[in-house]
Scaffold this active site. Structure first.
Site, PDB file in Angstrom:
ATOM      1  N   MET A 114      13.025 -17.290 -61.449  1.00 22.83           N
ATOM      2  CA  MET A 114      14.035 -16.297 -61.061  1.00 22.83           C
ATOM      3  C   MET A 114      14.947 -16.838 -59.957  1.00 22.83           C
ATOM      4  O   MET A 114      16.167 -16.736 -60.048  1.00 22.83           O
ATOM      5  CB  MET A 114      13.363 -15.003 -60.590  1.00 22.83           C
ATOM      6  CG  MET A 114      12.673 -14.219 -61.686  1.00 22.83           C
ATOM      7  SD  MET A 114      13.825 -13.603 -62.932  1.00 22.83           S
ATOM      8  CE  MET A 114      14.706 -12.354 -62.005  1.00 22.83           C
ATOM      9  N   VAL A 164      10.477 -14.529 -54.186  1.00 17.86           N
ATOM     10  CA  VAL A 164       9.088 -14.991 -54.305  1.00 17.86           C
ATOM     11  C   VAL A 164       8.222 -13.853 -54.819  1.00 17.86           C
ATOM     12  O   VAL A 164       8.683 -12.719 -54.989  1.00 17.86           O
ATOM     13  CB  VAL A 164       8.529 -15.525 -52.961  1.00 17.86           C
ATOM     14  CG1 VAL A 164       9.390 -16.671 -52.438  1.00 17.86           C
ATOM     15  CG2 VAL A 164       8.401 -14.425 -51.926  1.00 17.86           C
ATOM     16  N   LYS A 165       6.985 -14.148 -55.074  1.00 19.81           N
ATOM     17  CA  LYS A 165       6.039 -13.165 -55.582  1.00 19.81           C
ATOM     18  C   LYS A 165       6.029 -11.940 -54.652  1.00 19.81           C
ATOM     19  O   LYS A 165       6.021 -12.094 -53.430  1.00 19.81           O
ATOM     20  CB  LYS A 165       4.652 -13.807 -55.645  1.00 19.81           C
ATOM     21  CG  LYS A 165       3.724 -13.189 -56.662  1.00 19.81           C
ATOM     22  CD  LYS A 165       2.406 -13.926 -56.755  1.00 19.81           C
ATOM     23  CE  LYS A 165       2.364 -15.022 -57.812  1.00 19.81           C
ATOM     24  NZ  LYS A 165       2.806 -14.685 -59.164  1.00 19.81           N
ATOM     25  N   SER A 203      17.446  -7.012 -62.185  1.00 22.47           N
ATOM     26  CA  SER A 203      16.963  -6.799 -63.547  1.00 22.47           C
ATOM     27  C   SER A 203      17.576  -7.800 -64.503  1.00 22.47           C
ATOM     28  O   SER A 203      18.627  -8.363 -64.241  1.00 22.47           O
ATOM     29  CB  SER A 203      17.297  -5.396 -64.027  1.00 22.47           C
ATOM     30  OG  SER A 203      16.869  -5.254 -65.358  1.00 22.47           O
ATOM     31  N   HIS A 218      13.941   2.095 -63.523  1.00 23.36           N
ATOM     32  CA  HIS A 218      14.509   1.318 -64.632  1.00 23.36           C
ATOM     33  C   HIS A 218      13.378   0.726 -65.475  1.00 23.36           C
ATOM     34  O   HIS A 218      13.374   0.822 -66.705  1.00 23.36           O
ATOM     35  CB  HIS A 218      15.408   0.203 -64.079  1.00 23.36           C
ATOM     36  CG  HIS A 218      15.700  -0.896 -65.065  1.00 23.36           C
ATOM     37  ND1 HIS A 218      14.768  -1.861 -65.403  1.00 23.36           N
ATOM     38  CD2 HIS A 218      16.788  -1.168 -65.808  1.00 23.36           C
ATOM     39  CE1 HIS A 218      15.297  -2.673 -66.308  1.00 23.36           C
ATOM     40  NE2 HIS A 218      16.514  -2.278 -66.563  1.00 23.36           N
ATOM     41  N   GLU A 261      12.233   1.478 -69.300  1.00 25.88           N
ATOM     42  CA  GLU A 261      12.070   0.344 -70.230  1.00 25.88           C
ATOM     43  C   GLU A 261      10.734   0.470 -70.986  1.00 25.88           C
ATOM     44  O   GLU A 261      10.677   0.270 -72.204  1.00 25.88           O
ATOM     45  CB  GLU A 261      12.135  -0.938 -69.401  1.00 25.88           C
ATOM     46  CG  GLU A 261      11.896  -2.236 -70.120  1.00 25.88           C
ATOM     47  CD  GLU A 261      11.919  -3.409 -69.119  1.00 25.88           C
ATOM     48  OE1 GLU A 261      12.835  -3.490 -68.276  1.00 25.88           O
ATOM     49  OE2 GLU A 261      11.001  -4.244 -69.182  1.00 25.88           O
ATOM     50  N   LYS A 287       2.803  -5.516 -65.948  1.00 25.53           N
ATOM     51  CA  LYS A 287       2.761  -6.095 -64.601  1.00 25.53           C
ATOM     52  C   LYS A 287       2.678  -5.028 -63.521  1.00 25.53           C
ATOM     53  O   LYS A 287       2.690  -5.338 -62.340  1.00 25.53           O
ATOM     54  CB  LYS A 287       3.981  -6.981 -64.378  1.00 25.53           C
ATOM     55  CG  LYS A 287       3.863  -8.352 -65.027  1.00 25.53           C
ATOM     56  CD  LYS A 287       4.888  -9.283 -64.390  1.00 25.53           C
ATOM     57  CE  LYS A 287       4.855 -10.668 -65.008  1.00 25.53           C
ATOM     58  NZ  LYS A 287       6.074 -11.416 -64.628  1.00 25.53           N
ATOM     59  N   ARG A 316      -6.892  30.069 -61.744  1.00 25.37           N
ATOM     60  CA  ARG A 316      -6.988  29.548 -60.373  1.00 25.37           C
ATOM     61  C   ARG A 316      -7.355  30.665 -59.402  1.00 25.37           C
ATOM     62  O   ARG A 316      -8.107  30.475 -58.449  1.00 25.37           O
ATOM     63  CB  ARG A 316      -5.667  28.886 -59.956  1.00 25.37           C
ATOM     64  CG  ARG A 316      -5.344  27.633 -60.746  1.00 25.37           C
ATOM     65  CD  ARG A 316      -3.988  27.051 -60.332  1.00 25.37           C
ATOM     66  NE  ARG A 316      -4.045  26.479 -59.001  1.00 25.37           N
ATOM     67  CZ  ARG A 316      -3.282  26.842 -57.986  1.00 25.37           C
ATOM     68  NH1 ARG A 316      -2.392  27.798 -58.142  1.00 25.37           N
ATOM     69  NH2 ARG A 316      -3.410  26.273 -56.817  1.00 25.37           N
TER      70      ARG A 316
HETATM   71  P1  NBP Z   1       6.785 -15.817 -58.947  1.00 21.60           P
HETATM   72  O1  NBP Z   1       6.660 -14.354 -58.824  1.00 21.60           O
HETATM   73  O2  NBP Z   1       5.905 -16.538 -59.883  1.00 21.60           O
HETATM   74  O3  NBP Z   1       6.587 -16.441 -57.488  1.00 21.60           O
HETATM   75  C1  NBP Z   1       6.565 -17.841 -57.295  1.00 21.60           C
HETATM   76  C2  NBP Z   1       7.362 -18.208 -56.070  1.00 21.60           C
HETATM   77  O4  NBP Z   1       6.795 -17.578 -54.906  1.00 21.60           O
HETATM   78  C3  NBP Z   1       7.315 -19.704 -55.823  1.00 21.60           C
HETATM   79  O5  NBP Z   1       8.580 -20.118 -55.362  1.00 21.60           O
HETATM   80  C4  NBP Z   1       6.261 -19.804 -54.731  1.00 21.60           C
HETATM   81  O6  NBP Z   1       6.376 -20.967 -53.945  1.00 21.60           O
HETATM   82  C5  NBP Z   1       6.603 -18.604 -53.915  1.00 21.60           C
HETATM   83  N1  NBP Z   1       5.592 -18.232 -52.924  1.00 21.60           N
HETATM   84  C6  NBP Z   1       4.346 -17.728 -53.080  1.00 21.60           C
HETATM   85 BR1  NBP Z   1       3.577 -17.363 -54.677  1.00 21.60          BR
HETATM   86  N2  NBP Z   1       3.714 -17.511 -51.936  1.00 21.60           N
HETATM   87  C7  NBP Z   1       4.555 -17.911 -50.983  1.00 21.60           C
HETATM   88  C8  NBP Z   1       4.487 -17.962 -49.569  1.00 21.60           C
HETATM   89  N3  NBP Z   1       3.410 -17.512 -48.914  1.00 21.60           N
HETATM   90  N4  NBP Z   1       5.539 -18.467 -48.900  1.00 21.60           N
HETATM   91  C9  NBP Z   1       6.623 -18.916 -49.540  1.00 21.60           C
HETATM   92  N5  NBP Z   1       6.777 -18.883 -50.880  1.00 21.60           N
HETATM   93  C10 NBP Z   1       5.750 -18.392 -51.599  1.00 21.60           C
HETATM   94  O7  NBP Z   1       8.304 -16.235 -59.227  1.00 21.60           O
HETATM   95  P2  NBP Z   1       9.324 -15.614 -60.291  1.00 21.60           P
HETATM   96  O8  NBP Z   1       8.668 -15.354 -61.587  1.00 21.60           O
HETATM   97  O9  NBP Z   1      10.535 -16.483 -60.218  1.00 21.60           O
HETATM   98  O10 NBP Z   1       9.688 -14.184 -59.663  1.00 21.60           O
HETATM   99  C11 NBP Z   1      10.265 -14.032 -58.371  1.00 21.60           C
HETATM  100  C12 NBP Z   1      10.380 -12.545 -58.072  1.00 21.60           C
HETATM  101  O11 NBP Z   1      11.234 -11.955 -59.034  1.00 21.60           O
HETATM  102  C13 NBP Z   1       9.062 -11.776 -58.134  1.00 21.60           C
HETATM  103  O12 NBP Z   1       9.038 -10.793 -57.156  1.00 21.60           O
HETATM  104  C14 NBP Z   1       9.081 -11.159 -59.491  1.00 21.60           C
HETATM  105  O13 NBP Z   1       8.351  -9.962 -59.579  1.00 21.60           O
HETATM  106  C15 NBP Z   1      10.532 -10.925 -59.709  1.00 21.60           C
HETATM  107  N6  NBP Z   1      10.835 -11.021 -61.138  1.00 21.60           N
HETATM  108  C16 NBP Z   1      11.751 -10.247 -61.621  1.00 21.60           C
HETATM  109  C17 NBP Z   1      12.069 -10.314 -62.947  1.00 21.60           C
HETATM  110  C18 NBP Z   1      13.109  -9.444 -63.402  1.00 21.60           C
HETATM  111  O14 NBP Z   1      13.369  -9.335 -64.586  1.00 21.60           O
HETATM  112  N7  NBP Z   1      13.759  -8.802 -62.516  1.00 21.60           N
HETATM  113  C19 NBP Z   1      11.464 -11.175 -63.823  1.00 21.60           C
HETATM  114  C20 NBP Z   1      10.544 -11.967 -63.320  1.00 21.60           C
HETATM  115  C21 NBP Z   1      10.235 -11.867 -61.966  1.00 21.60           C
HETATM  116  P3  NBP Z   1       5.527 -22.290 -54.365  1.00 21.60           P
HETATM  117  O15 NBP Z   1       6.362 -22.986 -55.396  1.00 21.60           O
HETATM  118  O16 NBP Z   1       5.430 -23.044 -53.089  1.00 21.60           O
HETATM  119  O17 NBP Z   1       4.204 -21.835 -54.880  1.00 21.60           O
END
Ligand code: NBP
Length: 480
Positions: free
Chosen positions: A13, A74-75, A128, A185, A189, A260, A446
């Site tokens: 992302m 990030v997560k 999104s 949203h 979905e 999720k 009740r």
């Molecule tokens: P992930 O949710 O899989 O998170 C991975 C990232 O978090 C990596 O860059 C990782 O760094 C970093 N990270 C973690 Br885990 N712990 C950390 C910490 N303590 N300090 C710094 N960085 C840390 O990534 P994603 O799938 O790209 O999703 C990112 C966000 O977007 C999430 O919140 C997710 O829910 C959201 N999302 C949204 C959609 C959407 O459709 N809107 C889709 C997918 C995700 P590292 O590389 O060093 O481990």
């Protein structure tokens, strides 16, 4: 520093959002990831992009123009808190920290309070559209303070999806408003996907058509009032053949739906707010039911009609009935979702423009659909419409879909084909329009077991019947 915007977190992302930002005129994008490898991979794969890589938080802060503006991807949960702490360490008051992850809105409210008390701006932003949206234009739902929107608005408008000439981004409201709207949203979905799945299942069982034939039906539907991204991709999935077996792919995929958690958040929040989002709840529970294979294994022999024995005599007529039932149920699901946003806004003091929300969902996001224009029109005509269902366009649609909707629910019940979202949306609809509900009896129950009291239709006051005494009625204090 040279960069006007930064991204922290370069998983799928974050790296796609960074590439989207870098592709827009005038942007120089600072990028940072906790572990170096993701940064190196991004730079290697996209030498064309104007990235300013940083390998420590200090370098990241130094590479940004002031006021610094950084988007965290990030997560959700603890990792987001950890990154916010690091950015506050190396940034200065006045800088803008944006959380673009899927954070729970109550976390966002908490974070904005803490971050703004320290003098920084904090914006919780719903993003999104998944990976593709992040890269080519997402629907963006930023919350946060008005001051931050002044700086951020133009940048976000430049990267958002465009629908009918308008960027799919608006300042939703303060603190957690953006993440709240993004949560709903996702709930909508879930409901939309479940409804489409039920439509597919009924048509397949009722007509014996193959997935590829049903793909053609969905492609056809996608040219009419159901036109939407989800209908479009449903056709793609149904048309797909499995290379290994030659079977339709949908027939070799295990029938247990994952989640999720954002659907569950939407339902939990709705329960807290007292908003009946039954369509979203049914969709969320339908996924849970599907995932309990161990229970389904032992329950397979329970008595009831066998869906295998079900066939309709007029396939084309049935398919049209299912289409209409899908449209009616979809109207209910969206109406319920907007109801939750309205209730959330009232509870948390957000001034949310519901019409603007429906407009930014027209592009970039998973629930993008023609239909959202009808919702925008409804709120344009009456901004505080109490029930979306009652807007003239929807009244007309519910009038003409009615009979088919009831028939499809009746057929699914008698054939033993589960259609929880179709049937619960109809029950909601009939509940909402009922003159009298059996809630009167519930109040009686009740009062019987808990002296919870009741109101009367013919006079003011609160009453209790002396159930364990002589059963006369007494006036009661409204304390229960
Ligand atoms: P992930 O949710 O899989 O998170 C991975 C990232 O978090 C990596 O860059 C990782 O760094 C970093 N990270 C973690 Br885990 N712990 C950390 C910490 N303590 N300090 C710094 N960085 C840390 O990534 P994603 O799938 O790209 O999703 C990112 C966000 O977007 C999430 O919140 C997710 O829910 C959201 N999302 C949204 C959609 C959407 O459709 N809107 C889709 C997918 C995700 P590292 O590389 O060093 O481990």
């Amino acid at each position: 520093g040279p960069a006007n915007i930064g991204v922290v977190g370069l998983a799928v992302m974050g790296s796609n959002l960074a590439r989207n930002l870098a592709s827009r005129e005038g942007n120089t994008v600072a990028v940072f990831n906790r572990s170096r490898s993701k940064t190196d991979e991004l730079l290697e794969a996209h030498p064309e992009a104007e990235f300013v890589p940083a390998f420590t938080y200090e370098e990241f802060a130094a590479s940004l123009q002031k006021p610094r503006t950084a988007i965290i991807m990030v997560k959700a949960g603890k990792p987001t808190d950890a990154v916010i702490d690091e950015l506050m360490r190396v940034f200065e008051p006045g800088d803008i920290i944006i959380d673009g992850g899927n954070s729970l809105f109550t976390d966002t409210i908490r974070r904005e309070k803490a971050v703004s008390e320290a003098g920084y701006n904090f914006v919780g932003m719903g993003v999104s559209g998944g990976e593709e949206g992040a890269l080519n234009g997402p629907s963006l739902m930023p919350g946060g303070p008005d001051e931050a929107w002044v700086t951020l608005g133009p940048i976000l408008k430049s990267i958002a999806a465009v629908a009918e000439g308008e960027p799919c981004v608006t300042h939703i409201g303060h603190d957690g408003a953006g993440h709240f709207v993004k949560m709903v949203h996702n709930g909508i979905e879930y409901a939309d996907m479940q409804l489409i799945a039920e439509a597919y299942d009924l048509i397949r069982r009722g007509t014996g058509k193959t997935p590829a034939e049903i793909a053609d039906i969905f492609a056809e539907w996608n040219t009419g009032e159901l036109e939407s991204y989800l209908i479009e991709i449903t056709a793609e999935v149904l048309r797909q053949t499995d290379a290994a077996t030659g079977k339709p792919l949908v027939d070799v995929i295990v029938d247990q739906a994952g989640a999720k958690g954002t659907g569950a958040w939407t339902v939990q929040t709705a329960l807290d707010l007292g908003v009946p989002v039954s369509g979203i709840a049914e969709a969320t529970f339908a996924r849970s039911l599907s995932s309990h294979r161990e229970q389904r294994d032992v329950a397979g022999g329970l008595p009831g009609p066998s869906p295998e024995d079900f066939t309709v005599t007029d396939a084309d007529a049935f398919i049209e009935q299912v289409r209409l039932a899908l449209y009616a149920s979809k109207i209910v699901a969206y109406s319920q979702g907007f109801d939750e946003i309205r209730a959330g806004a009232a509870q948390y003091g957000w001034n949310i423009d519901l019409g603007a929300v429906s407009k930014i969902w027209r592009g970039g996001c998973i629930i993008r659909a023609q239909f959202l224009n009808r919702i925008a029109e409804a709120y344009d005509a009456e901004a505080d419409l109490p029930v979306l269902l009652t807007a003239p366009y929807f009244v007309e649609a519910l009038g003409r879909t009615q009979d088919a909707w009831r028939e499809v629910v009746r057929i699914s019940a008698s054939a033993g084909i589960p259609a929880p979202a179709f049937s619960s949306s109809l029950a909601y609809y009939d509940g909402l329009r009922a003159d009298r509900l059996p809630a009167a009896l519930i109040q009686g129950q009740r009062d019987f077991f808990g002296a919870h009291t009741y109101k009367r239709i013919d006079k003011d006051g609160t009453f209790h019947t002396l159930w364990s005494g002589d059963r006369t009625e007494v006036e009661a204090e409204d304390t229960h």
